[in-house]
Design a protein around this motif. Structure first.
Motif, PDB file in Angstrom:
ATOM      1  N   ARG A   1     -13.122 -66.907 -57.131  1.00 15.39           N
ATOM      2  CA  ARG A   1     -13.960 -66.258 -56.110  1.00 15.39           C
ATOM      3  C   ARG A   1     -15.350 -65.961 -56.661  1.00 15.39           C
ATOM      4  NH1 ARG A   1      -9.442 -64.204 -54.199  1.00 15.39           N
ATOM      5  NH2 ARG A   1      -9.313 -62.419 -55.576  1.00 15.39           N
ATOM      6  N   ALA A   2     -15.398 -65.402 -57.876  1.00 14.15           N
ATOM      7  CA  ALA A   2     -16.677 -65.044 -58.486  1.00 14.15           C
ATOM      8  C   ALA A   2     -17.551 -66.277 -58.710  1.00 14.15           C
ATOM      9  CB  ALA A   2     -16.450 -64.320 -59.807  1.00 14.15           C
ATOM     10  N   ALA A   3     -16.918 -67.425 -58.986  1.00 17.30           N
ATOM     11  CA  ALA A   3     -17.661 -68.672 -59.204  1.00 17.30           C
ATOM     12  C   ALA A   3     -17.916 -69.418 -57.895  1.00 17.30           C
ATOM     13  CB  ALA A   3     -16.903 -69.573 -60.170  1.00 17.30           C
ATOM     14  N   ASN A   4     -17.467 -68.837 -56.789  1.00 13.17           N
ATOM     15  CA  ASN A   4     -17.632 -69.446 -55.461  1.00 13.17           C
ATOM     16  C   ASN A   4     -16.950 -70.812 -55.378  1.00 13.17           C
ATOM     17  OD1 ASN A   4     -18.433 -69.211 -52.818  1.00 13.17           O
ATOM     18  ND2 ASN A   4     -20.419 -70.181 -53.163  1.00 13.17           N
ATOM     19  N   ILE A   5     -15.736 -70.882 -55.945  1.00 13.48           N
ATOM     20  CA  ILE A   5     -14.929 -72.097 -55.915  1.00 13.48           C
ATOM     21  C   ILE A   5     -13.660 -71.784 -55.143  1.00 13.48           C
ATOM     22  CG2 ILE A   5     -13.661 -73.771 -57.309  1.00 13.48           C
ATOM     23  CD1 ILE A   5     -15.565 -73.059 -59.620  1.00 13.48           C
ATOM     24  N   GLU A   6     -13.322 -72.625 -54.187  1.00 17.20           N
ATOM     25  CA  GLU A   6     -12.110 -72.405 -53.402  1.00 17.20           C
ATOM     26  C   GLU A   6     -10.884 -72.624 -54.293  1.00 17.20           C
ATOM     27  OE1 GLU A   6      -9.847 -74.260 -49.513  1.00 17.20           O
ATOM     28  OE2 GLU A   6     -12.013 -74.445 -49.670  1.00 17.20           O
ATOM     29  N   PHE A   7      -9.959 -71.674 -54.274  1.00 16.63           N
ATOM     30  CA  PHE A   7      -8.748 -71.770 -55.083  1.00 16.63           C
ATOM     31  C   PHE A   7      -7.729 -72.617 -54.344  1.00 16.63           C
ATOM     32  CE2 PHE A   7      -4.589 -70.356 -56.515  1.00 16.63           C
ATOM     33  CZ  PHE A   7      -4.731 -70.493 -57.883  1.00 16.63           C
ATOM     34  N   ASN A   8      -7.274 -73.693 -54.984  1.00 17.31           N
ATOM     35  CA  ASN A   8      -6.274 -74.576 -54.406  1.00 17.31           C
ATOM     36  C   ASN A   8      -4.909 -74.187 -54.987  1.00 17.31           C
ATOM     37  OD1 ASN A   8      -4.540 -76.662 -53.728  1.00 17.31           O
ATOM     38  ND2 ASN A   8      -6.034 -78.269 -54.132  1.00 17.31           N
ATOM     39  N   PRO A   9      -3.972 -73.705 -54.161  1.00 18.24           N
ATOM     40  CA  PRO A   9      -2.662 -73.288 -54.667  1.00 18.24           C
ATOM     41  C   PRO A   9      -1.907 -74.397 -55.403  1.00 18.24           C
ATOM     42  CG  PRO A   9      -2.965 -72.540 -52.412  1.00 18.24           C
ATOM     43  CD  PRO A   9      -4.119 -73.444 -52.725  1.00 18.24           C
ATOM     44  N   ALA A  10      -2.231 -75.658 -55.148  1.00 17.90           N
ATOM     45  CA  ALA A  10      -1.575 -76.766 -55.857  1.00 17.90           C
ATOM     46  C   ALA A  10      -1.855 -76.694 -57.361  1.00 17.90           C
ATOM     47  CB  ALA A  10      -2.044 -78.110 -55.296  1.00 17.90           C
TER      48      ALA A  10
ATOM     49  N   PRO B   1      -7.907 -85.369 -52.650  1.00 16.65           N
ATOM     50  CA  PRO B   1      -8.689 -86.346 -53.420  1.00 16.65           C
ATOM     51  C   PRO B   1      -9.718 -85.706 -54.358  1.00 16.65           C
ATOM     52  CG  PRO B   1      -9.246 -86.468 -51.087  1.00 16.65           C
ATOM     53  CD  PRO B   1      -8.119 -85.500 -51.222  1.00 16.65           C
ATOM     54  N   PHE B   2     -10.332 -84.589 -53.931  1.00 14.22           N
ATOM     55  CA  PHE B   2     -11.277 -83.880 -54.793  1.00 14.22           C
ATOM     56  C   PHE B   2     -10.610 -82.622 -55.317  1.00 14.22           C
ATOM     57  CE2 PHE B   2     -14.286 -86.392 -52.369  1.00 14.22           C
ATOM     58  CZ  PHE B   2     -15.160 -86.812 -53.368  1.00 14.22           C
ATOM     59  N   VAL B   3     -10.687 -82.419 -56.610  1.00 14.64           N
ATOM     60  CA  VAL B   3     -10.057 -81.258 -57.231  1.00 14.64           C
ATOM     61  C   VAL B   3     -11.125 -80.461 -57.962  1.00 14.64           C
ATOM     62  CG1 VAL B   3      -8.315 -80.468 -58.874  1.00 14.64           C
ATOM     63  CG2 VAL B   3      -7.891 -82.519 -57.498  1.00 14.64           C
ATOM     64  N   ASP B   4     -11.215 -79.173 -57.646  1.00 12.66           N
ATOM     65  CA  ASP B   4     -12.077 -78.230 -58.368  1.00 12.66           C
ATOM     66  C   ASP B   4     -11.163 -77.332 -59.180  1.00 12.66           C
ATOM     67  OD1 ASP B   4     -14.689 -78.908 -57.446  1.00 12.66           O
ATOM     68  OD2 ASP B   4     -14.219 -77.956 -55.533  1.00 12.66           O
ATOM     69  N   MET B   5     -11.386 -77.310 -60.467  1.00 14.57           N
ATOM     70  CA  MET B   5     -10.518 -76.577 -61.381  1.00 14.57           C
ATOM     71  C   MET B   5     -11.390 -75.698 -62.272  1.00 14.57           C
ATOM     72  SD  MET B   5      -7.754 -78.489 -63.855  1.00 14.57           S
ATOM     73  CE  MET B   5      -8.931 -79.496 -64.718  1.00 14.57           C
ATOM     74  N   LEU B   6     -11.003 -74.451 -62.440  1.00 11.50           N
ATOM     75  CA  LEU B   6     -11.711 -73.519 -63.313  1.00 11.50           C
ATOM     76  C   LEU B   6     -10.745 -73.128 -64.422  1.00 11.50           C
ATOM     77  CD1 LEU B   6     -14.468 -72.059 -63.432  1.00 11.50           C
ATOM     78  CD2 LEU B   6     -13.415 -70.164 -62.218  1.00 11.50           C
ATOM     79  N   LEU B   7     -11.107 -73.458 -65.674  1.00 13.59           N
ATOM     80  CA  LEU B   7     -10.225 -73.217 -66.805  1.00 13.59           C
ATOM     81  C   LEU B   7     -10.777 -72.128 -67.704  1.00 13.59           C
ATOM     82  CD1 LEU B   7      -9.334 -76.863 -67.862  1.00 13.59           C
ATOM     83  CD2 LEU B   7      -8.172 -75.357 -66.252  1.00 13.59           C
ATOM     84  N   GLU B   8      -9.874 -71.424 -68.357  1.00 15.16           N
ATOM     85  CA  GLU B   8     -10.252 -70.376 -69.309  1.00 15.16           C
ATOM     86  C   GLU B   8      -9.641 -70.708 -70.669  1.00 15.16           C
ATOM     87  OE1 GLU B   8      -9.081 -65.776 -70.062  1.00 15.16           O
ATOM     88  OE2 GLU B   8      -9.677 -66.296 -68.010  1.00 15.16           O
ATOM     89  N   LEU B   9     -10.508 -70.826 -71.670  1.00 10.14           N
ATOM     90  CA  LEU B   9     -10.088 -71.069 -73.044  1.00 10.14           C
ATOM     91  C   LEU B   9     -10.342 -69.796 -73.833  1.00 10.14           C
ATOM     92  CD1 LEU B   9      -9.216 -73.086 -75.309  1.00 10.14           C
ATOM     93  CD2 LEU B   9     -11.656 -73.564 -75.622  1.00 10.14           C
ATOM     94  N   SER B  10      -9.313 -69.314 -74.541  1.00 10.11           N
ATOM     95  CA  SER B  10      -9.441 -68.095 -75.355  1.00 10.11           C
ATOM     96  C   SER B  10      -9.037 -68.418 -76.783  1.00 10.11           C
ATOM     97  CB  SER B  10      -8.529 -66.991 -74.830  1.00 10.11           C
ATOM     98  OG  SER B  10      -8.810 -66.713 -73.492  1.00 10.11           O
ATOM     99  N   TRP B  11      -9.726 -67.793 -77.723  1.00 13.19           N
ATOM    100  CA  TRP B  11      -9.385 -67.913 -79.139  1.00 13.19           C
ATOM    101  C   TRP B  11      -9.701 -66.585 -79.803  1.00 13.19           C
ATOM    102  CZ3 TRP B  11     -13.482 -70.076 -76.721  1.00 13.19           C
ATOM    103  CH2 TRP B  11     -14.756 -69.845 -77.227  1.00 13.19           C
ATOM    104  N   ASN B  12      -9.447 -66.482 -81.093  1.00 11.72           N
ATOM    105  CA  ASN B  12      -9.595 -65.204 -81.804  1.00 11.72           C
ATOM    106  C   ASN B  12     -10.939 -64.533 -81.572  1.00 11.72           C
ATOM    107  OD1 ASN B  12      -7.054 -65.423 -82.851  1.00 11.72           O
ATOM    108  ND2 ASN B  12      -7.733 -66.359 -84.758  1.00 11.72           N
ATOM    109  N   ASN B  13     -12.031 -65.294 -81.597  1.00 11.60           N
ATOM    110  CA  ASN B  13     -13.365 -64.689 -81.535  1.00 11.60           C
ATOM    111  C   ASN B  13     -14.107 -64.959 -80.235  1.00 11.60           C
ATOM    112  OD1 ASN B  13     -13.126 -63.692 -84.179  1.00 11.60           O
ATOM    113  ND2 ASN B  13     -13.668 -65.697 -84.986  1.00 11.60           N
TER     114      ASN B  13
END
Length: 153
Positions: free
Chosen positions: A77-86, A114-126
């Motif tokens: 929502r904050a990035a203004n990207i529609e969340f696809n439950p798939a 056919p079009f997929v918008d995906m928002l990923l979160e990568l976390s590490w120690n720092n």
């Protein structure tokens, strides 16, 4: 007439500039500890997703200690990207391919958009990184005649 306010203002400006540069150096060193590169799609429309994302790490970071997940619906929502439950069926695994770390992205369910918008979160120690990927899933009959689709970094 000389102003008596100039030296303190100049000193304040210099301290602010020094603090800004120090912060930028600190943040850039933390930000370069890990990164998400290009995404290569290996599946077609109507199939479970199979894709790989390049993972970059600095010398001190262990790719196995990094956590990758789909960002929260609030982040979408904050990035203004529609969340696809798939996207909820996506699974992420860090693997080695040719001596380099990659993130393998798979789904248990076929993706029929056919079009997929995906928002990923990568976390590490720092640190933590959020990145958007948009890619096209071609129909299977077109996929057989084309190489794997690569989304630009």
């Amino acid at each position: 007439m000389q102003s008596t306010h100039r030296p303190p203002l100049m000193a304040f400006a210099l301290k602010s500039l020094t603090a800004a540069v120090a912060s930028a150096v600190f943040l850039s060193s933390a930000a370069t500890a890990a990164g998400l590169g290009k995404l290569t799609v290996l599946s077609a429309l109507g199939q479970p997703l199979r894709a790989e994302i390049e993972l970059t790490t600095s010398a001190g970071e262990d790719p196995a200690s990094m956590a990758i997940k789909l960002a929260s619906p609030d982040a979408f929502r904050a990035a203004n990207i529609e969340f696809n439950p798939a996207l909820l069926s996506l699974r992420f695994n860090v693997e080695q391919r040719g001596g380099r770390p990659v993130i393998r992205v798979t789904s248990s369910q076929p993706l029929n958009e056919p079009f997929v918008d995906m928002l990923l979160e990568l976390s590490w120690n720092n640190g933590r990184l959020v990145r958007e990927y948009t890619f096209l899933l071609d129909p299977a009959e077109l996929r057989a005649t084309q190489p794997a689709q690569v989304a630009a970094a």
